[in-house]
Structure formats: structure tokens, C-alpha cells
Design a protein around this motif. Structure first.
Motif, mmCIF file in Angstrom:
data_model
loop_
_atom_site.group_PDB
_atom_site.id
_atom_site.type_symbol
_atom_site.label_atom_id
_atom_site.label_comp_id
_atom_site.label_asym_id
_atom_site.label_seq_id
_atom_site.Cartn_x
_atom_site.Cartn_y
_atom_site.Cartn_z
ATOM 1 N N SER A 155 12.942 -41.135 -15.709
ATOM 2 C CA SER A 155 12.830 -40.136 -14.644
ATOM 3 C C SER A 155 12.318 -38.831 -15.252
ATOM 4 O O SER A 155 12.878 -38.342 -16.235
ATOM 5 C CB SER A 155 14.192 -39.919 -13.986
ATOM 6 O OG SER A 155 14.115 -38.959 -12.955
ATOM 7 N N TYR A 156 11.263 -38.276 -14.656
ATOM 8 C CA TYR A 156 10.616 -37.092 -15.210
ATOM 9 C C TYR A 156 10.417 -36.025 -14.137
ATOM 10 O O TYR A 156 9.916 -36.326 -13.045
ATOM 11 C CB TYR A 156 9.245 -37.454 -15.800
ATOM 12 C CG TYR A 156 9.303 -38.577 -16.812
ATOM 13 C CD1 TYR A 156 9.798 -38.360 -18.086
ATOM 14 C CD2 TYR A 156 8.871 -39.859 -16.469
ATOM 15 C CE1 TYR A 156 9.854 -39.386 -19.023
ATOM 16 C CE2 TYR A 156 8.924 -40.895 -17.385
ATOM 17 C CZ TYR A 156 9.423 -40.652 -18.658
ATOM 18 O OH TYR A 156 9.482 -41.674 -19.568
ATOM 19 N N GLU A 157 10.799 -34.796 -14.469
ATOM 20 C CA GLU A 157 10.580 -33.698 -13.530
ATOM 21 C C GLU A 157 9.093 -33.366 -13.470
ATOM 22 O O GLU A 157 8.419 -33.294 -14.505
ATOM 23 C CB GLU A 157 11.375 -32.450 -13.932
ATOM 24 C CG GLU A 157 11.235 -31.324 -12.911
ATOM 25 C CD GLU A 157 11.945 -30.045 -13.317
ATOM 26 O OE1 GLU A 157 12.131 -29.173 -12.448
ATOM 27 O OE2 GLU A 157 12.311 -29.924 -14.511
ATOM 28 N N VAL A 158 8.605 -33.133 -12.265
ATOM 29 C CA VAL A 158 7.208 -32.759 -12.046
ATOM 30 C C VAL A 158 7.166 -31.300 -11.604
ATOM 31 O O VAL A 158 7.794 -30.924 -10.615
ATOM 32 C CB VAL A 158 6.546 -33.663 -10.975
ATOM 33 C CG1 VAL A 158 5.103 -33.233 -10.737
ATOM 34 C CG2 VAL A 158 6.618 -35.120 -11.395
ATOM 35 N N ILE A 269 4.786 -32.786 -16.673
ATOM 36 C CA ILE A 269 5.542 -33.972 -16.275
ATOM 37 C C ILE A 269 6.549 -34.239 -17.381
ATOM 38 O O ILE A 269 6.180 -34.437 -18.533
ATOM 39 C CB ILE A 269 4.630 -35.199 -16.083
ATOM 40 C CG1 ILE A 269 3.563 -34.919 -15.022
ATOM 41 C CG2 ILE A 269 5.454 -36.421 -15.690
ATOM 42 C CD1 ILE A 269 2.568 -36.058 -14.844
ATOM 43 N N GLY A 270 7.815 -34.199 -17.021
ATOM 44 C CA GLY A 270 8.848 -34.413 -18.023
ATOM 45 C C GLY A 270 8.842 -33.367 -19.120
ATOM 46 O O GLY A 270 9.171 -33.661 -20.264
ATOM 47 N N GLY A 271 8.432 -32.144 -18.784
ATOM 48 C CA GLY A 271 8.397 -31.070 -19.765
ATOM 49 C C GLY A 271 7.175 -31.083 -20.649
ATOM 50 O O GLY A 271 6.969 -30.156 -21.448
ATOM 51 N N ASP A 287 6.827 -39.380 -23.632
ATOM 52 C CA ASP A 287 7.236 -40.529 -22.817
ATOM 53 C C ASP A 287 6.468 -40.655 -21.504
ATOM 54 O O ASP A 287 6.176 -41.774 -21.068
ATOM 55 C CB ASP A 287 8.741 -40.456 -22.523
ATOM 56 C CG ASP A 287 9.578 -40.732 -23.769
ATOM 57 O OD1 ASP A 287 8.995 -41.149 -24.798
ATOM 58 O OD2 ASP A 287 10.803 -40.525 -23.728
ATOM 59 N N PRO A 288 6.114 -39.537 -20.814
ATOM 60 C CA PRO A 288 5.399 -39.698 -19.541
ATOM 61 C C PRO A 288 3.888 -39.896 -19.691
ATOM 62 O O PRO A 288 3.150 -39.803 -18.705
ATOM 63 C CB PRO A 288 5.706 -38.388 -18.802
ATOM 64 C CG PRO A 288 5.890 -37.385 -19.884
ATOM 65 C CD PRO A 288 6.535 -38.130 -21.021
ATOM 66 N N GLU A 289 3.401 -40.168 -20.902
ATOM 67 C CA GLU A 289 1.957 -40.375 -21.080
ATOM 68 C C GLU A 289 1.483 -41.506 -20.171
ATOM 69 O O GLU A 289 2.068 -42.582 -20.120
ATOM 70 C CB GLU A 289 1.643 -40.723 -22.534
ATOM 71 C CG GLU A 289 0.159 -40.928 -22.796
ATOM 72 C CD GLU A 289 -0.169 -41.129 -24.260
ATOM 73 O OE1 GLU A 289 -1.349 -41.330 -24.580
ATOM 74 O OE2 GLU A 289 0.767 -41.084 -25.087
ATOM 75 N N GLY A 290 0.401 -41.247 -19.449
ATOM 76 C CA GLY A 290 -0.161 -42.249 -18.539
ATOM 77 C C GLY A 290 0.367 -42.173 -17.124
ATOM 78 O O GLY A 290 -0.178 -42.817 -16.226
ATOM 79 N N LEU A 309 8.740 -30.088 -8.148
ATOM 80 C CA LEU A 309 8.555 -31.068 -7.082
ATOM 81 C C LEU A 309 9.508 -32.248 -7.240
ATOM 82 O O LEU A 309 9.253 -33.336 -6.723
ATOM 83 C CB LEU A 309 7.095 -31.554 -7.080
ATOM 84 C CG LEU A 309 6.066 -30.457 -6.764
ATOM 85 C CD1 LEU A 309 4.666 -30.922 -7.117
ATOM 86 C CD2 LEU A 309 6.150 -30.060 -5.301
ATOM 87 N N GLY A 310 10.609 -32.015 -7.937
ATOM 88 C CA GLY A 310 11.589 -33.076 -8.124
ATOM 89 C C GLY A 310 11.218 -33.995 -9.266
ATOM 90 O O GLY A 310 10.334 -33.699 -10.077
ATOM 91 N N ASN A 311 11.875 -35.121 -9.320
ATOM 92 C CA ASN A 311 11.666 -36.084 -10.396
ATOM 93 C C ASN A 311 10.923 -37.314 -9.906
ATOM 94 O O ASN A 311 11.145 -37.787 -8.798
ATOM 95 C CB ASN A 311 13.005 -36.521 -11.001
ATOM 96 C CG ASN A 311 13.614 -35.453 -11.888
ATOM 97 O OD1 ASN A 311 13.355 -34.266 -11.700
ATOM 98 N ND2 ASN A 311 14.402 -35.859 -12.853
ATOM 99 N N VAL A 312 10.042 -37.825 -10.767
ATOM 100 C CA VAL A 312 9.391 -39.093 -10.493
ATOM 101 C C VAL A 312 10.096 -40.160 -11.316
ATOM 102 O O VAL A 312 10.289 -40.012 -12.520
ATOM 103 C CB VAL A 312 7.881 -39.053 -10.827
ATOM 104 C CG1 VAL A 312 7.631 -38.674 -12.274
ATOM 105 C CG2 VAL A 312 7.222 -40.392 -10.503
ATOM 106 N N ALA A 313 10.529 -41.230 -10.649
ATOM 107 C CA ALA A 313 11.198 -42.342 -11.321
ATOM 108 C C ALA A 313 10.166 -43.428 -11.588
ATOM 109 O O ALA A 313 9.551 -43.950 -10.653
ATOM 110 C CB ALA A 313 12.337 -42.880 -10.459
ATOM 111 N N VAL A 314 9.956 -43.752 -12.859
ATOM 112 C CA VAL A 314 8.920 -44.704 -13.262
ATOM 113 C C VAL A 314 9.567 -45.971 -13.815
ATOM 114 O O VAL A 314 10.463 -45.907 -14.657
ATOM 115 C CB VAL A 314 7.993 -44.098 -14.329
ATOM 116 C CG1 VAL A 314 6.938 -45.109 -14.763
ATOM 117 C CG2 VAL A 314 7.324 -42.839 -13.797
#
Length: 398
Positions: A155-158, A269-271, A287-290, A309-314
Motif C-alpha cells: 500500500s502506497y500513499e499517492v 508514490i509511496g514517498g 518498492d512502487p517502481e512501475g 489522494l490516499g493509498n493505492v493498494a497493489v
């Protein structure tokens, strides 16, 4: 043929008609189950081949070409790891066992076809989530686009720091001209020469500009009254980003002369600082590469500052894990390529040793030939001397 009427559906119209036609789009559960079966059969084929190539017969003490080869061993371990992952967010279908697929004592996978088809029929979305690379974000101003094999599930903050913008030119306060005015508009490598009749009102001038843009094929551009009112604003409402450039020249009346470009979105993305293209943020490090996110937040939404914009769960899904496994073993820097390079180096080394040994044998042969030739000469000389001495002995006896 129409491919933009229903997402993912292509319509091939055979003939015209006056009646209505109902198009039913249903899921092909059989094809989905067959695709899963084909994947497992391919994995079993690979596992069986590696087992054959690495086998060791204890009774005959016979090895196979890849017995004890680390690359072959790691290939199998990593494949089984990729297929045994538990995928979060896929509901009750979180692993292959839920589909009736189990690892056997022989090291290959067995498929319960009946259970597989039952799960596909009753929980198609869960099966799709198990295999597919997925992502979700709750803020409506951000949409998950995709990820790659380099992306780590999590999960990464955007955060958006700059909103994407379209190229926009706003003129000065509109004053009707008492003479005919013209101006040139260039966009996307195409130029429109636009005339505005004398004594035109602001609304009339805007209409004349839009009509001319349509005639010149510049439908992507739109002239309208500025938000503050009283001026002409020209923009490309759907063309976001720095790749779009808008220029107005030869305007002597409306203050539109300018050259502007759109603005790409910027953020993290994710800092990690992400790359922005038009309205898409792409993770390029960590970690959020790609991971790619579509950001539709406006400059007004940002209000001059960063906007979370919250977190994206990948989730990588099993397909993502297999993709990462393939990246690990294939390609220029893959394990197989490196192993092949190591074996090639060994073979080249052995070839060099053989060539060196042959060169030394040639030198040794030449030396031995010289030594044997010298020995033969010496023997010939001894034989000649012996014959000479033998000829003298009878004469002394007489």
C-alpha cells in the motif's frame, strides 16, 4: 467493424437493418478454466524436464547433464514459490489450492478439474484477482492504471504536488475592433489562419474562431470566454501535458500572441518521487517502481500545495509473480543467460588449456626429434668408428 462502442468488445456489422439487435456479453468460464489448466501443464512440463536433466541414478552412480547445477535448482525453487504465493485481496480464492491445484510428491502439480471449473463458474472475479496484477485507490481523483514485475505488492500513499494542465492562452480584455482582424493558431504541427469580422462582439468572435478551427481540422482546440469574463481564452481541453504546444501569432487586437505548453502532473508514490507524463504518475524507484496512477485532480484541488489522494493498494497476483520469475531467469542478465555465460567461459578456458597443451606438445615433439636425430648421428659416428677399429684389428694380428 466498431471497437469503441463497448469496452473490450469488437462489433463486426454484416448488414444494415431497421430492427434492434441485442448483444449479450457473457464470461467464457470454460476458456478461463482451460487457460489455468494450460498454465499448470506448462509448469509441469518444465518441472519434469528439469527433473530429467538433473536426475542422479544412485544404483549406477550416473549423473545427468545438470545434476547439482545451482541454476536449475533455483529455477525450480523460484517457480514453485511464485505458484505457491497467497494473494491478499482475492477473497476466498487466495491460492492455487482453492482451485483444486496441489503439489504432488513427484514435484509436479495435480489438477482437480471439477473443482477448478466449479470455482471459476461461481467466483470468476476471485479467480481473476488471484492471477491478475491489480490495484485500487479510494480517491475519485486518482485511478490505478497498472504495475509491472518490478513493483512490490503493498500500500502506497499517492501525493500530487503539481496538477496536469492543458496549454491555455488568455487574451486581454476584449474590445471590438473596427476593422477585420486575423490571427494564426498553431497546434500539433498544423496552422489555422483565422479571420474575425469588424465590430464582432465577444460571443461572435469566439464563434468565428471555433468555426475556423473546425475547418482547419483543429477540433482539439476550443475558444471560449475566460472564467473571469471579458476575454478570449483558447485551449486544448483534453490535451494534457508538456508534449502539447499551442501558439498564437499575428494577433494585433486581442492580446492572444503567445507560445505555451501543457504541464505534466508531478508527485510521489509511496514517498518516492514519481515521473509525470500528462496526467499519469509512474513510480520509477523503490518498492512502487512501475506503479502508474492517473491523476485527474486540478490545480484548484491542490490549492497551491501538495494533495494526498490516499493509498493505492497493489497486488501482484500469481501472474505478477510469474512475470517477476521470468524476468529473473530470462533476458541478458537472467539466471539462464548468466549460467550459459559461465559454461561458455569454462568451455573457452578448457579450449585454451587444450590449445596450450597442444602447443607444448609440439615444442616437446620438436625437442625430442632433435634429441633423437642427434642420438642417431652419434650412433652412426660410433658405428663408423667401430668399423674403422674393426678394420685395424686383423692388421695388428698379422
Amino acid at each position: 467493424i466498431f471497437s469503441n462502442v463497448i469496452d473490450g468488445v469488437t462489433l463486426d456489422l454484416k448488414q444494415a437493418g431497421t430492427g434492434s439487435v441485442t448483444v449479450a456479453v457473457t464470461r467464457d468460464s470454460e476458456a478461463a478454466a482451460s487457460a489455468v489448466t494450460s498454465l499448470i501443464e506448462a509448469a509441469n512440463g518444465l518441472l519434469s524436464e528439469v527433473s530429467r536433466q538433473t536426475a542422479f541414478n544412485a544404483d549406477t552412480n550416473a549423473s545427468s547433464p545438470l545434476t547439482n547445477d545451482a541454476t536449475a535448482r533455483n529455477l525450480v525453487i523460484n517457480l514453485r514459490t511464485a505458484l505457491s504465493d497467497v494473494v491478499n485481496g482475492s477473497g476466498t480464492v487466495a491460492h492455487l489450492g482453492a482451485l483444486g491445484i496441489e503439489l504432488t510428491r513427484e514435484g509436479t502439480y495435480a489438477i482437480d478439474e471439477a473443482k477448478l471449473r466449479d470455482v471459476v463458474d461461481n467466483d470468476f472475479d476471485g479467480v481473476a484477482a488471484l492471477f491478475a496484477r491489480t490495484g485500487a485507490i479510494t480517491d475519485s481523483r486518482a485511478t490505478y492504471i497498472g504495475a509491472t514485475g518490478l513493483s512490490v505488492a503493498g500500500s502506497y500513499e499517492v501525493v500530487a504536488t503539481t496538477a496536469a494542465q492543458v496549454p491555455t492562452i488568455t487574451g486581454t480584455s476584449y474590445v471590438s475592433s473596427s476593422q477585420f482582424e486575423d490571427l494564426s493558431v498553431t497546434f500539433g504541427g498544423q496552422t489555422a489562419v483565422i479571420g474575425i469580422a469588424q465590430n464582432s462582439t465577444l460571443a461572435e468572435a469566439i464563434t468565428q474562431i471555433n468555426d475556423a478551427l473546425t475547418i482547419f481540422g483543429l477540433d482539439a482546440l476550443l475558444a471560449e470566454e475566460s472564467s473571469a469574463g471579458g476575454a478570449i481564452r483558447l485551449s486544448a481541453p483534453t490535451r494534457f501535458g508538456s508534449s502539447f504546444e499551442l501558439e498564437v501569432t499575428n494577433d494585433d487586437a486581442f492580446g492572444l500572441n503567445a507560445l505555451v505548453t501543457g504541464v505534466d502532473v508531478a508527485g510521489t508514490i509511496g514517498g518516492e518521487t514519481a515521473s509525470g507524463t500528462a496526467r499519469t504518475l509512474l513510480g520509477t524507484a523503490g518498492d512502487p517502481e512501475g506503479v502508474s496512477i492517473l491523476i485527474t485532480a486540478t490545480a484548484a484541488d491542490l490549492g497551491g500545495g501538495p494533495l494526498s489522494l490516499g493509498n493505492v493498494a497493489v497486488s501482484q497476483g500469481l501472474a505478477g509473480g510469474l512475470d517477476a520469475w521470468l524476468d529473473l531467469i530470462e533476458g541478458v542478465d537472467g539466471q539462464i543467460s548468466r549460467a550459459r555465460g559461465e559454461w561458455d567461459d569454462r568451455i573457452e578456458g578448457l579450449d585454451a588449456n587444450i590449445a596450450d597443451f597442444e602447443d607444448r606438445m609440439i615444442v616437446r615433439e620438436a625437442r625430442l626429434r632433435r634429441e633423437f636425430t642427434a642420438m642417431e648421428v652419434a650412433l652412426a659416428q660410433l658405428q663408423t668408428q667401430g668399423q674403422f677399429l674393426g678394420g685395424l684389428l686383423p692388421q695388428q694380428g698379422s
